[in-house]
Design a protein around this motif. Structure first.
Motif, mmCIF file in Angstrom:
data_model
loop_
_atom_site.group_PDB
_atom_site.id
_atom_site.type_symbol
_atom_site.label_atom_id
_atom_site.label_comp_id
_atom_site.label_asym_id
_atom_site.label_seq_id
_atom_site.Cartn_x
_atom_site.Cartn_y
_atom_site.Cartn_z
ATOM 1 N N ASP A 115 0.830 -1.203 0.000
ATOM 2 C CA ASP A 115 0.000 0.000 0.000
ATOM 3 C C ASP A 115 0.868 1.257 0.000
ATOM 4 O OD1 ASP A 115 -2.268 1.575 0.007
ATOM 5 O OD2 ASP A 115 -2.521 1.498 2.179
ATOM 6 N N TYR A 171 -6.677 -8.516 3.823
ATOM 7 C CA TYR A 171 -6.110 -7.358 3.147
ATOM 8 C C TYR A 171 -5.335 -6.478 4.122
ATOM 9 C CZ TYR A 171 -9.114 -8.668 -0.771
ATOM 10 O OH TYR A 171 -9.720 -9.341 -1.798
ATOM 11 N N ARG A 228 -6.126 -2.682 3.958
ATOM 12 C CA ARG A 228 -6.594 -2.113 2.693
ATOM 13 C C ARG A 228 -7.792 -2.939 2.248
ATOM 14 N NH1 ARG A 228 -2.708 -0.592 -2.457
ATOM 15 N NH2 ARG A 228 -4.129 0.864 -3.457
ATOM 16 N N CYS A 229 -8.916 -2.688 2.887
ATOM 17 C CA CYS A 229 -10.113 -3.507 2.681
ATOM 18 C C CYS A 229 -11.171 -2.724 1.903
ATOM 19 C CB CYS A 229 -10.710 -3.936 4.018
ATOM 20 S SG CYS A 229 -9.631 -4.965 5.020
ATOM 21 N N PRO A 230 -11.598 -3.221 0.740
ATOM 22 C CA PRO A 230 -12.719 -2.572 0.042
ATOM 23 C C PRO A 230 -14.016 -2.832 0.791
ATOM 24 C CG PRO A 230 -12.053 -4.562 -1.107
ATOM 25 C CD PRO A 230 -11.065 -4.376 0.009
ATOM 26 N N GLU A 278 -12.762 2.487 1.015
ATOM 27 C CA GLU A 278 -11.542 1.700 1.183
ATOM 28 C C GLU A 278 -11.065 1.928 2.612
ATOM 29 O OE1 GLU A 278 -7.983 0.734 -1.605
ATOM 30 O OE2 GLU A 278 -7.372 2.480 -0.415
ATOM 31 N N PHE A 328 -8.604 1.813 5.528
ATOM 32 C CA PHE A 328 -7.146 1.761 5.581
ATOM 33 C C PHE A 328 -6.603 1.650 6.998
ATOM 34 C CE2 PHE A 328 -8.235 6.275 5.617
ATOM 35 C CZ PHE A 328 -7.418 6.797 6.614
ATOM 36 N N ALA A 387 -11.738 5.299 6.715
ATOM 37 C CA ALA A 387 -11.904 4.876 5.326
ATOM 38 C C ALA A 387 -11.919 6.070 4.394
ATOM 39 C CB ALA A 387 -13.200 4.080 5.167
#
Length: 436
Positions: free
Chosen positions: A172, A260, A329-331, A349, A351, A360
């Motif tokens: 990231d 993630y 880093r998760c959608p 997203e 973070f 996010a």
């Protein structure tokens, strides 16, 4: 006798050619550097690129680095035979290695920002980079075994590709920063298009034994277009654009990730103790302030006995975060149902997260203090659905969310993060989530 005479003559000729090369215009010099590119798109399978994670791999990396730095005058010999710094002790630092026939022959470290900052921020201003947004990583501790330094980049370029791929897909990272000796800065400028942080040379950089240094940066978001412009029409072995962005090297062994997360910490309490207490005295030499900060980073009981003791009167609990934060880093999708029954969904997203909330980025405005459901992709096969509301908005479309009662997947995932510190800890603690 002839051989003894030939060596000084060869050295003299090399020096004369080097001085003549330096008189060429900058553009011509850079063109010459690029002509030396030799990036084999199909290197031998005897080469393996991976994260250094075992005691043997880390020790080999630190030993290789020590020998290279001593040979260049960047440090004095250490009794341990290794170059180990406090930045190597951080869970936000990842050490990459290149192994040939099982032997470590190349290494570099990627240092993400932490409470201890970056080595180079002590002498270079990073304000302009921070204004561009995106996370920063310092490329440090680069060393190639002397057997491979004159082989046309057979280790260097694959290691650089590994760095590029890891940063853009796993770490990231948007901005790379480096501090290098002035004699080497043109290689980074001409081949990889790093831009100097300042035109001035820092004459005394204490991190490398007082040697001079130049700071530079590369924006990984704009790098592919620059690489394509300058390398796109070249043959495969000289096309760094294709090498970095299109070629798939089976030699690269990226770490398996179920979730993630964005860091790959490997230092167990035993490894921390071995490298920073037993083999070196890095922990003992820290200031009291840095010792306190180290305790805030490793605030788990398992690490307490191997961390340096903080003198009485310096233990300030106010400096410790009440709730640990984790980089991810998760959608996600946040859905709010309006009074007329219409669904309004915003992409997110995430973070950074803690036990009961997260930060996010949102692609469009999110209503404040309005409850809705968030669907979070914790990993390729793990999903969490929770009632949340945005409690605050910051510049750049960053929102802070508070949570209602978390679901089972979220609780077990976050409990695993709190309960461990290495990548292996997380994989082991969350294995139940995919077991039948």
């Amino acid at each position: 006798m002839i051989k003894k005479i030939a060596l000084p003559v060869r050295k003299l000729m090399h020096g004369m050619l080097r001085r003549a090369f330096n008189f060429l215009p900058r553009k011509r010099r850079f063109a010459v550097y690029r002509n030396f590119v030799d990036c084999d798109p199909a290197p031998s399978d005897r080469l393996v690129l991976k994260i250094a994670e075992t005691q043997e791999e880390l020790e080999a990396c630190f030993t290789l680095l020590h020998d290279a730095y001593v040979g260049s005058g960047f440090m004095k010999p250490d009794p341990s035979g290794m170059r180990v710094t406090i930045y190597h002790a951080l869970p936000t630092t990842t050490t990459l290695c290149a192994k040939y026939d099982g032997e470590v022959v190349g290494t570099l470290s990627l240092i993400r920002e932490s409470v201890l900052g970056f080595p180079l921020q002590r002498i270079f201003d990073l304000t302009a980079i921070r204004e561009k947004k995106g996370k920063i990583a310092e490329v440090s501790a680069l060393a190639i075994h002397k057997r491979f330094r004159r082989t046309g980049g057979s280790i260097l370029f694959p290691l650089m590709k590994f760095m590029y791929e890891y940063c853009t897909t796993f770490f990231d990272t948007r901005h790379l920063v480096i501090a290098v000796n002035p004699a080497h800065i043109e290689m980074y400028e001409s081949l990889l298009f790093f831009e100097r942080l300042t035109q001035n040379v820092v004459e005394n950089y204490d991190f490398v034994n007082g040697a001079p240094a130049v700071g530079a940066t590369l924006d990984l978001r704009s790098a592919p277009a620059i690489f394509k412009k300058n390398y796109g029409s070249r043959p495969p072995k000289k096309n760094l654009h294709a090498f970095f962005t299109e070629v798939q090297l089976p030699n690269i062994k990226l770490p398996p990730r179920r979730f993630y997360t964005t860091n790959d910490p490997v230092l167990t309490p035993e490894l921390l103790n071995y490298f920073f207490n037993v083999r070196t005295n890095v922990f003992a030499q820290l200031s009291d302030r840095k010792k306190c900060l180290l305790h805030t980073i490793y605030d788990l009981p398992a690490y307490r006995d191997v961390l340096p003791v903080v003198p009485e009167g310096n233990q300030d609990d106010k400096t410790r975060r009440r709730h640990r934060r984790f980089s991810v880093r998760c959608p996600a999708r946040f859905t709010v149902i309006s009074p007329d029954g219409t669904e309004n969904t915003a992409g997110l997203e995430i973070f950074q997260l803690s036990r009961y909330g997260f930060l996010a980025h949102a692609v469009r405005n999110v209503p404040i203090n309005v409850w809705g459901e968030v669907t979070i992709q914790l990993g390729p096969a793990e999903v969490s659905r929770i009632q949340v509301c945005a409690s605050r908005e910051s510049d750049g479309g960053v929102y802070g969310f508070q949570m209602g009662e978390p679901d089972l997947n979220w609780r077990k995932f976050v409990n695993a993060l709190y309960g461990g510190s290495t990548h292996a800890d997380l994989e082991n603690a969350t294995r139940f989530m995919t077991e039948k």
